[in-house]
Design an enzyme around this catalytic site. Sequence first.
Site, PDB file in Angstrom:
ATOM      1  N   HIS A 144       0.865  -1.190   0.000  1.00 39.51           N
ATOM      2  CA  HIS A 144       0.000   0.000   0.000  1.00 39.51           C
ATOM      3  C   HIS A 144       0.895   1.232   0.000  1.00 39.51           C
ATOM      4  O   HIS A 144       2.117   1.115  -0.097  1.00 39.51           O
ATOM      5  CB  HIS A 144      -0.961  -0.009   1.191  1.00 39.51           C
ATOM      6  CG  HIS A 144      -0.329   0.108   2.527  1.00 39.51           C
ATOM      7  ND1 HIS A 144       0.563  -0.816   3.014  1.00 39.51           N
ATOM      8  CD2 HIS A 144      -0.444   1.054   3.513  1.00 39.51           C
ATOM      9  CE1 HIS A 144       0.956  -0.470   4.226  1.00 39.51           C
ATOM     10  NE2 HIS A 144       0.373   0.670   4.547  1.00 39.51           N
ATOM     11  N   HIS A 148       1.132   4.018   2.216  1.00 44.21           N
ATOM     12  CA  HIS A 148       1.516   4.813   3.375  1.00 44.21           C
ATOM     13  C   HIS A 148       3.016   5.103   3.325  1.00 44.21           C
ATOM     14  O   HIS A 148       3.810   4.293   2.841  1.00 44.21           O
ATOM     15  CB  HIS A 148       1.162   4.086   4.671  1.00 44.21           C
ATOM     16  CG  HIS A 148      -0.238   4.368   5.125  1.00 44.21           C
ATOM     17  ND1 HIS A 148      -0.985   3.460   5.841  1.00 44.21           N
ATOM     18  CD2 HIS A 148      -1.029   5.465   4.968  1.00 44.21           C
ATOM     19  CE1 HIS A 148      -2.183   3.977   6.103  1.00 44.21           C
ATOM     20  NE2 HIS A 148      -2.227   5.190   5.584  1.00 44.21           N
ATOM     21  N   ASP A 192       5.482   5.061   5.356  1.00 43.21           N
ATOM     22  CA  ASP A 192       6.471   4.142   5.921  1.00 43.21           C
ATOM     23  C   ASP A 192       6.641   2.865   5.102  1.00 43.21           C
ATOM     24  O   ASP A 192       7.413   1.983   5.490  1.00 43.21           O
ATOM     25  CB  ASP A 192       6.137   3.808   7.386  1.00 43.21           C
ATOM     26  CG  ASP A 192       4.737   3.278   7.584  1.00 43.21           C
ATOM     27  OD1 ASP A 192       3.797   3.810   6.971  1.00 43.21           O
ATOM     28  OD2 ASP A 192       4.559   2.329   8.375  1.00 43.21           O
ATOM     29  N   HIS A 193       5.947   2.794   3.970  1.00 41.30           N
ATOM     30  CA  HIS A 193       6.116   1.658   3.059  1.00 41.30           C
ATOM     31  C   HIS A 193       6.657   2.076   1.691  1.00 41.30           C
ATOM     32  O   HIS A 193       6.982   1.213   0.876  1.00 41.30           O
ATOM     33  CB  HIS A 193       4.788   0.914   2.884  1.00 41.30           C
ATOM     34  CG  HIS A 193       4.319   0.267   4.148  1.00 41.30           C
ATOM     35  ND1 HIS A 193       4.366  -1.089   4.365  1.00 41.30           N
ATOM     36  CD2 HIS A 193       3.793   0.799   5.275  1.00 41.30           C
ATOM     37  CE1 HIS A 193       3.896  -1.366   5.575  1.00 41.30           C
ATOM     38  NE2 HIS A 193       3.551  -0.229   6.144  1.00 41.30           N
ATOM     39  N   HIS A 243      -7.319  -2.083   6.327  1.00 39.19           N
ATOM     40  CA  HIS A 243      -6.409  -1.026   6.737  1.00 39.19           C
ATOM     41  C   HIS A 243      -7.023   0.314   6.350  1.00 39.19           C
ATOM     42  O   HIS A 243      -8.063   0.363   5.700  1.00 39.19           O
ATOM     43  CB  HIS A 243      -5.040  -1.247   6.080  1.00 39.19           C
ATOM     44  CG  HIS A 243      -3.936  -0.448   6.670  1.00 39.19           C
ATOM     45  ND1 HIS A 243      -3.722  -0.372   8.019  1.00 39.19           N
ATOM     46  CD2 HIS A 243      -2.972   0.325   6.089  1.00 39.19           C
ATOM     47  CE1 HIS A 243      -2.676   0.412   8.255  1.00 39.19           C
ATOM     48  NE2 HIS A 243      -2.217   0.841   7.093  1.00 39.19           N
TER      49      HIS A 243
END
Length: 244
Positions: free
Chosen positions: A60, A62, A64-65, A136
């Site tokens: 996904h 976000h 932090d990814h 999520h």
Amino acid sequence: MRVTFLGSGSAMPTGERFQTGILVQEGGRTLLVDCGSGVLHRLQQSGVGYENVSTVLLTHHHLDHVADLLPLMKARWLAGEEHLEIVGPQGTKSLLDDLLEVHEYMQGKLDLQVREVVPGEFSVAGFDVSAYETRHSLPCLAYRFGDLFTFSGDSEAFAGLANFAEGSAILVHDCSFPDDVDVSNHPTPETLGKALAGREIGRVYLTHLYPHTDGRHDEMLESIATQYDGDVRFAEDLTTISVE
């Protein structure tokens, strides 16, 4: 198959855990799953290096990814690499278009191929993968690599995702917080244990760990064990697992 944790942390990184990234290798094939902050450095520390990562699979979008996507692109360009493929859920093309609009000087530096996938089966970097939609705050996909390896991505724990993972030799599952944190969009040990109860999985590794979990690993494992009696461990950055 070799699975290496490049980052087992979260959006609140610690000195020990960088943000999410998992390296999957088999038979000369290499795939990076997610590319959070610090993953580019972990690639070098792992001995694989950014030069050998030509495909990224995103769960996904976000931060932090995906935070090291552009640093990965720039490093590959500076190293003389010419190609990068980025695969992910719907919206991945818009994400890359927007990033390159902000950093215009990176436009055209690589042969950048972007592909969007939906729940179901597809191939990436020579791997046959099944995708399953998680629960999520953004659209997110869990990925399964045959009977060897399943990664939950970010998700609440629920029966559908546990069913998707059942029979895997290795399940890497989000377990962001201990039980006393009131959270949605991520599991706690209690909810994860309930979801996994009765499932046949070779080994479970807990990842996406917030600082709240520091010093509480034994307590978290005990909570899971009240519902699920399988082998559960904590992921650690730069640990490699061999899966057969």
